[in-house]
Design an enzyme around this catalytic site. Sequence first.
Site, short mmCIF file in Angstrom:
data_model
loop_
_atom_site.label_atom_id
_atom_site.label_comp_id
_atom_site.label_asym_id
_atom_site.label_seq_id
_atom_site.Cartn_x
_atom_site.Cartn_y
_atom_site.Cartn_z
N ASP A 1 5.43 7.86 6.72
CA ASP A 1 6.45 8.80 6.11
C ASP A 1 6.73 10.04 7.01
OD1 ASP A 1 6.30 6.88 4.17
OD2 ASP A 1 5.47 8.05 2.55
N ASP B 1 12.01 2.89 -6.85
CA ASP B 1 11.10 3.67 -7.36
C ASP B 1 10.83 4.04 -8.56
OD1 ASP B 1 10.64 3.52 -4.28
OD2 ASP B 1 11.78 5.30 -4.03
#
EC number: 5.3.1.16
Length: 245
Positions: free
Chosen positions: A8, A129
């Site tokens: 990330d 998500d």
Amino acid sequence: MILFPAIDLKNGQCVRLEQGDMARATVFNLDPAAQAQSFAAQGFQYLHVVDLDGAFAGKPMNAHAVEAMLKVVKMPVQLGGGIRDLKTIEAWLSKGIARVIIGTAAVRDPALVKEAAKAFPGRIAVGLDARDGKVAVEGWAESSQVTALDIAQRFEDAGVAAIIFTDIARDGLLKGINWDATIALAEAISIPVIASGGLASIEDVKTLLSPRANKLEGAIAGRALYDGRLDPTEALALIGAAKAA
């Protein structure tokens, strides 16, 4: 079954967030390309990368770091974060990204996903998500009123390569993957599903390889790999043995 190590990106660095909160970021490596090389050396075969700044900005913000990774690893890379139009999709695929992940735009602009999946077969994934069952967008900053299943079903015949399903409540907290919700989604659609959010230990890898999870394409591992709770050698040996069986 694929175990995807996650990188990330925030401010050009390799970080992990807790529950998607940019204020709760831990920096694990100042050099994402070196981290990608490390994962390749450990034997991983597919890399999962998210441009966190891009997810909030709605456009790529860590392109330099992504391009540096592409130069040093040969394994395929899937990339998400701030990819909201066909031009950006085309640009990343032309630079060597194997698979582009569309998140917010999959909720707001499903026609884009369908157009991209048609134009680039097998190279478009959808990132869903969920917080309390509802899909969050804009880097998880906003919640929508639709469920992951609602959105996944929109793309049943679109040619989407995979759905990456993340339980935000568990992400980065090492509480274990939400197997019930993830497997239920996988069983309700024909698109392959990748589990994400909370992978904590070798027990999660064993669950991934169990008969109940046989509809999943794989899982994403983040913090557990960085802090040593998951031994990559042990995890990849288990997956290798399962494939050989």
